[in-house]
Enzyme design. Structure first.
Site, PDB file in Angstrom:
ATOM      1  N   GLY A 296       0.828  -1.206   0.000  1.00 51.25           N
ATOM      2  CA  GLY A 296       0.000   0.000   0.000  1.00 51.25           C
ATOM      3  C   GLY A 296       0.860   1.254   0.000  1.00 51.25           C
ATOM      4  O   GLY A 296       1.987   1.266  -0.501  1.00 51.25           O
ATOM      5  N   SER A 297       0.327   2.313   0.601  1.00 52.44           N
ATOM      6  CA  SER A 297       0.989   3.626   0.506  1.00 52.44           C
ATOM      7  C   SER A 297       2.277   3.740   1.311  1.00 52.44           C
ATOM      8  O   SER A 297       3.001   4.725   1.171  1.00 52.44           O
ATOM      9  CB  SER A 297       0.014   4.727   0.939  1.00 52.44           C
ATOM     10  OG  SER A 297      -1.030   4.843  -0.011  1.00 52.44           O
ATOM     11  N   THR A 298       2.597   2.737   2.157  1.00 56.97           N
ATOM     12  CA  THR A 298       3.912   2.763   2.814  1.00 56.97           C
ATOM     13  C   THR A 298       5.020   2.611   1.781  1.00 56.97           C
ATOM     14  O   THR A 298       6.195   2.848   2.080  1.00 56.97           O
ATOM     15  CB  THR A 298       4.039   1.630   3.856  1.00 56.97           C
ATOM     16  OG1 THR A 298       3.777   0.365   3.226  1.00 56.97           O
ATOM     17  CG2 THR A 298       3.066   1.824   5.011  1.00 56.97           C
ATOM     18  N   PHE A 299       4.637   2.249   0.560  1.00 58.06           N
ATOM     19  CA  PHE A 299       5.587   2.082  -0.534  1.00 58.06           C
ATOM     20  C   PHE A 299       5.976   3.421  -1.176  1.00 58.06           C
ATOM     21  O   PHE A 299       6.997   3.515  -1.856  1.00 58.06           O
ATOM     22  CB  PHE A 299       4.946   1.166  -1.589  1.00 58.06           C
ATOM     23  CG  PHE A 299       5.845   0.730  -2.704  1.00 58.06           C
ATOM     24  CD1 PHE A 299       6.842  -0.207  -2.503  1.00 58.06           C
ATOM     25  CD2 PHE A 299       5.676   1.242  -3.982  1.00 58.06           C
ATOM     26  CE1 PHE A 299       7.651  -0.622  -3.547  1.00 58.06           C
ATOM     27  CE2 PHE A 299       6.480   0.836  -5.029  1.00 58.06           C
ATOM     28  CZ  PHE A 299       7.475  -0.106  -4.810  1.00 58.06           C
TER      29      PHE A 299
END
Length: 673
Positions: free
Chosen positions: A413-416
């Site tokens: 997800g957006s932790t990427f």
């Protein structure tokens, strides 16, 4: 006349000399015997023994005894050599019909090598052309100490398995005192009812108990062992002590003090199977030995198991035992890992039964502080009290407690997005302060996208740059930047971060992948990948490591698991500049404190926390509504930067998405700081 006689004598001597040359010598005969011995062809050796020896020793006394002793001792690399008779000694032997030939024997055994010297006596038997040499054998040929009788005896000493300890010397797996529970049959009152109670408590069948009680050696007043129970299992033990006829002995067993919290990490031991025994080097394990079955117990089996001590002696009645060879016991090595057991437990308990995984590292040194998979199994239960019903229940549990999540890969997800940001800043696609005009909540790149659109969390009030995009977690911004960057550039950047290759790590982890094909040729897939969706998959540990360039002036740190490994080693260097690293650091703090940030829950601490949230949608199709979501948060103390936690909570859609991960990480950091 004299000339005729002289001629006849010359012919006679020539004939006698020719016959002598055809005779077998003791050297030749013993050489044949030694050749057969080195090949362990004991039947052929027996055929070369003297008549006196054959009369004294039947074939089973020779052939079967040799075979049994050599098999029991696991004799290998046998080498028998001898000192051949000189020409003069051979002539004397031929005249006397007897010869003594010294020989030496050396062999490897299941203990230490055995080396000895001995002498062989050969006698010539037969008439004229039937003459031949035969070995006069005695038991000293096997081992000199057996010449006058005696029996070979084996004494073995089992090694103590090494402990598995955390960074603070706290035990993760140790050999500790456990109760061996058994029955004294004569003291059972109401036996059938008692056996059923015992069977229920020990997770075994009544038939199994009956089988143990019916063994030939069992008597009413003898203790019959049934199972082992860790002393920490007080509830079961207290119920057992109430049953008449139950008795317990203190014995040593493998104990796992942190139970489920370290289940997947440490694993467990069990009795070796026939298949495992066949795969191992002969002699290294016995049929009743235990072996690591999973986790660190399996990974470091070679170091943990140690080596059995063996003493091989010759016993003679009325005499002291003679040590033939001896191999001292070698206890297993202790394994010291960088894990913080109390932190591991704290993280595991924070899940409170929810499914998910967490990796915690020291981002400066690369030391692994925790590897958590929830839910999990209790290794103590598997080792001591796991019934087939319990096993079936775990296998069929929808939350999959047997699945090791920390070694698996997931959509981040957006932790990427900080990874994409680092790649873009480094290759110049993303420029600090340079903005992109974005309108509305959705966006597509026009023809070729069909009905698919990228959606962001909230609308912006103006142009979006990299810092605003990270703070607000703007999917559209990253999708646009990825398309400008191109699939090849993003793939190259991700490979520089260690995608599509094994982590340089002791514990086996699934390889993080970019897509099923390894490419990003499809524009929609490229856009989705930029913000951690699409087909990109990575482990929690790799995700945590991908943040280390931000905290190490652009260098991605190499992870370690053993305290003996050198720390602060660089795996991938100069992935971003120190200026860009500082920029992202400051932005990750704003993710928490900014009014537009996605991690306000992390403000609930008396020290600053930085990080990035992420929600990975697990929809089967783009049209699916109310799909499952995994909530992510990667967080660390802003100032100390001595721990970084990457946490994922499965099916977080009903509990606030990524916010639940933020809350858990924040609470963990508050407790340990």
């Amino acid at each position: 006349m004299k000339k005729g006689i002289t001629f006849i004598m010359v012919l006679l001597l020539a004939f006698i000399s020719a016959c002598s040359e055809d005779e077998v010598t003791p050297n030749e005969r013993f050489n044949t015997y030694v050749e057969q011995w080195n090949e362990q062809n004991f039947t052929e050796m027996y055929d070369l023994l003297s008549p006196a020896t054959l009369e004294a020793y039947q074939s089973e006394d020779f052939i079967e005894r040799y075979e049994k002793i050599y098999t029991d001792l696991e004799v290998s690399n046998l080498e028998v050599t001898y000192e051949a008779l000189s020409e003069e000694e051979t002539e004397t032997a031929m005249e006397e019909g007897s010869a003594i030939i010294p020989f030496s024997v050396q062999m490897d055994t299941l203990a230490e090598p055995i080396v000895f010297d001995y002498e062989a006596t050969l006698t010539q038997v037969g008439e004229e052309e039937e003459k031949n040499w035969f070995v006069h054998w005695d038991r000293g040929f096997i081992f000199p100490e057996l010449k006058d009788g005696g029996e070979i005896n084996f004494q073995t000493q089992s090694p103590e398995r090494g402990d598995i300890l955390d960074r603070n010397q706290l035990a993760l797996a140790i050999n500790d005192s456990v109760w061996e529970i058994g029955i004294v049959p004569g003291k059972l009152t109401n036996p059938e009812q008692a056996k059923q109670q015992i069977a229920d408590l020990l997770k075994m069948s009544v038939d199994t108990i009956d089988a143990k009680l019916s063994a030939e050696w069992v008597e009413p007043d003898l203790f019959v062992p049934l199972s082992k129970v860790p002393k920490t299992n007080e509830d079961v033990l207290n119920q057992l002590w109430e049953i008449d006829g139950i008795k317990g002995n203190n014995v040593t067993g493998r104990v796992y003090p942190y139970n489920e919290a370290t289940g997947h990490l440490v694993g467990y031991v069990g009795q070796i199977t026939a298949e495992e025994l066949e795969e191992k080097e002969p002699g290294t394990y016995g049929g009743n030995d235990i072996i690591g079955k999973r986790g660190l117990e399996q990974l470091y089996e070679e170091q943990l198991k140690g080596e059995r001590g063996i003493k091989i002696t010759i016993e003679k009645e009325g005499e002291d035992d003679v040590i033939l060879t001896e191999k001292p016991v070698q206890d297993g090595e202790d394994i010291l890992v960088t894990i913080d057991a109390d932190l591991q437990k704290e993280i595991y308990e924070s899940y409170d039964g929810q499914a998910g995984t967490t990796a915690a590292i020291d981002p400066k040194t690369g030391e692994t502080l925790a590897l958590v998979s929830s839910p999990a199994f209790d290794p103590n239960q598997i080792v001591y009290s796991m019934s087939s019903d319990d096993w079936d229940e775990m296998q069929n549990d929808p939350q999959a407690p047997l699945l090791n999540r920390f070694s698996a890969t997931y959509a981040p997800g957006s932790t990427f997005k900080p990874v994409t940001a680092q790649i873009g800043l480094n290759n110049g696609t993303i420029v600090p302060g340079e903005t992109v005009e974005i309108e509305g909540l959705t966006w597509d790149n026009g023809e070729g996208w069909g009905n698919y659109q990228v959606r962001r969390v909230s609308e912006s009030s103006g142009p979006v740059d990299i810092t605003d995009a990270l703070i607000r977690s703007d999917n559209i911004y990253f999708a646009m930047q990825a398309i400008d960057m191109g699939g090849d550039a993003l793939v190259n950047g991700l490979e520089e971060f260690g995608f599509n290759e094994e982590l340089p790590y002791e514990y086996p982890m699934e390889i993080s992948t970019i897509s099923t094909e390894g490419t990003l040729d499809n524009e929609v897939l490229l856009a989705d990948t930029s913000y951690g969706q699409g087909q990109v998959q990575m482990s929690a540990l790799h995700l945590a490591l991908s943040y280390t360039p931000i905290l190490n002036q652009g260098n991605l740190i190499s992870p370690t698991l053993l305290t003996s490994e050198e720390t602060s080693q660089i795996w991938k260097n100069e992935l971003i500049s120190s200026e860009h690293a500082t920029l992202i650091q400051e932005t990750l703090r704003d993710v928490v404190v900014s009014s537009k940030g996605t991690a306000p829950q992390a403000q609930d601490s008396d020290f600053p926390i930085s990080g990035k949230t992420g929600t990975a949608e697990l929809k089967q199709t783009s049209d699916e509504e109310d799909g499952k979501e995994n909530g992510w948060f990667v967080g660390y103390p802003t100032d100390d930067q001595d721990i970084l936690i990457a946490m994922m909570v499965e099916e977080a859609q009903g509990s606030g998405g990524s916010s639940i991960a933020v809350e858990k990480v924040t609470n963990i950091l508050k407790k340990i700081k």
